[in-house]
Write an enzyme that holds these catalytic residues in place. Structure first.
Site, PDB file in Angstrom:
ATOM      1  CB  SER A 129      -0.862  -0.028   1.262  1.00  0.00           C
ATOM      2  OG  SER A 129      -1.393   1.239   1.526  1.00  0.00           O
ATOM      3  CE1 TYR A 154      -4.238  -2.887   6.050  1.00  0.00           C
ATOM      4  CE2 TYR A 154      -3.662  -0.567   5.762  1.00  0.00           C
ATOM      5  CZ  TYR A 154      -4.023  -1.786   5.225  1.00  0.00           C
ATOM      6  OH  TYR A 154      -4.149  -1.909   3.872  1.00  0.00           O
ATOM      7  CE  LYS A 158      -1.722  -4.078   3.250  1.00  0.00           C
ATOM      8  NZ  LYS A 158      -2.037  -5.377   2.611  1.00  0.00           N
TER       9      LYS A 158
END
Ligand code: UDP
Length: 344
Positions: A129, A154, A158
């Site tokens: 991302s 979160y 990644k």
């Protein structure tokens, strides 16, 4: 494109928003696809939509990638040429409240996948991302732009999964690609698959379509006092079908042995910044309706502006975004209306 021998691709999280669109594009490009999903964050709508678009029942395995035995059994049953890993939790706010849930699931499942890929010689595509860039100093961001410390667990998963893949490729002679998505929006032109958020949507476009259809009363635009032209945040909104096509290009690059380096990273965006207000206005215009919205305070953790330099993906993957923002927003609206017909 010639695929003389059919290659098989595993799509973990293939019943979700991005995974379902990727499954369709892979199958239409001639790949055999196996979908695996634990259905923890979705229902069967997208799986059924995928089968309807492709006109056949797609192989589906209900399983959790944190379950090592289930992963081993899956890799014993199938011989995968490549895998794409989507199966992960994705709510930024929830990850702040419950980091262990995110670290356990998102890291544990990927470690199992990497071990299985190593044993079986499977190429790995990881769905990363643009969040890894944080609030970038220079825009557009290239793959060389520095990663910034993550602002949520979160986001941290990644970055960590990118590093896991990089290190495994280096140590074990594997091949891997990380695609850094900007803001995926829209739905399949058939309106049979799309985004299906549970509860109140966090993301902008589902919130817009749900407001337009009357599920939500009013969209709040988070911040109109940013130092941008109209005061709202700038993002690079990438059509979901364009994004899905990038995965086909990346898988093909891996299985056809066309990589320049065994681990590669590509930005997947349009290269065009669009403000929240511009997006709302474009939605109203293309769908010929008025949206109820108000300006609200900034949302904690939001970056002001980010957009991609997608040049590397164009040069190396032969991919670029083709769909316009109005086309994409019309597709998102058609999908919301389809959900209403389904009573969802
Ligand atoms: N946004 C907004 N209202 C909402 C949801 C999002 O104004 O109800 C804004 C958000 O502040 C950001 C942009 O829309 O500027 C995109 O947010 P989203 O959550 O979709 O993606 P992000 O870029 O945060 O990953």
């Amino acid at each position: 494109m010639a695929y003389n021998m059919k290659k098989t691709v595993l799509v973990s999280g293939g019943a979700g928003f991005i995974g379902s669109h990727v499954t369709v594009e892979l199958a239409q490009a001639g790949y055999d696809v196996v979908i695996a999903d634990n259905m923890s964050n979705c229902d069967e709508t997208n799986y059924k939509g995928v089968c309807a678009i492709l006109g056949k029942e797609m192989p589906f395995v209900k399983m959790d990638f944190c379950d090592t035995e289930a992963v081993d059994a899956l890799f014993a049953k199938y011989r995968f040429d490549a895998l794409i890993h989507f199966a992960a939790f994705k709510a930024v706010g929830e990850s702040v409240d419950d980091p262990l849930k995110y670290y356990t699931n998102n890291l544990g499942s990927f470690l199992n996948i990497l071990a299985a890929a190593r044993k079986s010689g499977t190429h790995v595509l990881f769905s990363s991302s643009a969040t890894v860039y944080g609030e970038p100093e220079k825009k557009p961001v290239t793959e060389q732009s520095p990663r910034q410390p993550a602002t949520s667990p979160y986001g941290n998963t990644k970055q960590m999964c990118e590093d896991f893949l990089r290190d495994c490729v280096k140590a074990y002679g594997m091949h891997g690609i990380a695609l850094r998505y900007f803001n995926p929006i829209g739905a399949h032109p058939s309106a049979l698959i799309g985004e299906l958020p549970r509860g109140i949507p966090n993301n902008l476009v589902p919130f817009i379509t749900q407001t337009a259809i009357g599920k939500r009363e009013c969209l709040r635009i988070f911040g109109n006092d940013y130092p941008t032209e109209d005061g709202t945040c700038l993002r690079d909104y990438i059509d979901i079908v364009d994004l899905a096509r990038a995965h086909v290009c990346a898988v093909t690059r891996m299985v056809e042995d066309k990589m320049d380096e065994p681990y590669e990273i590509f930005n997947i965006g349009t290269g065009r910044p669009v403000s929240v207000l511009e997006l709302v206005t474009a939605f109203e215009k293309v769908n010929n309706l008025k949206l109820n919205y108000v300006f609200a305070p900034r949302r904690a953790g939001d970056v002001m502006a980010i957009w991609a330099d997608p040049g590397l993906a164009e040069r190396k993957l032969g991919w670029k975004a083709t769909r316009t923002v109005p086309e994409t927003l019309a597709a998102a609206w058609a999908w919301e209306k389809h959900l209403q017909e389904l009573g969802l």
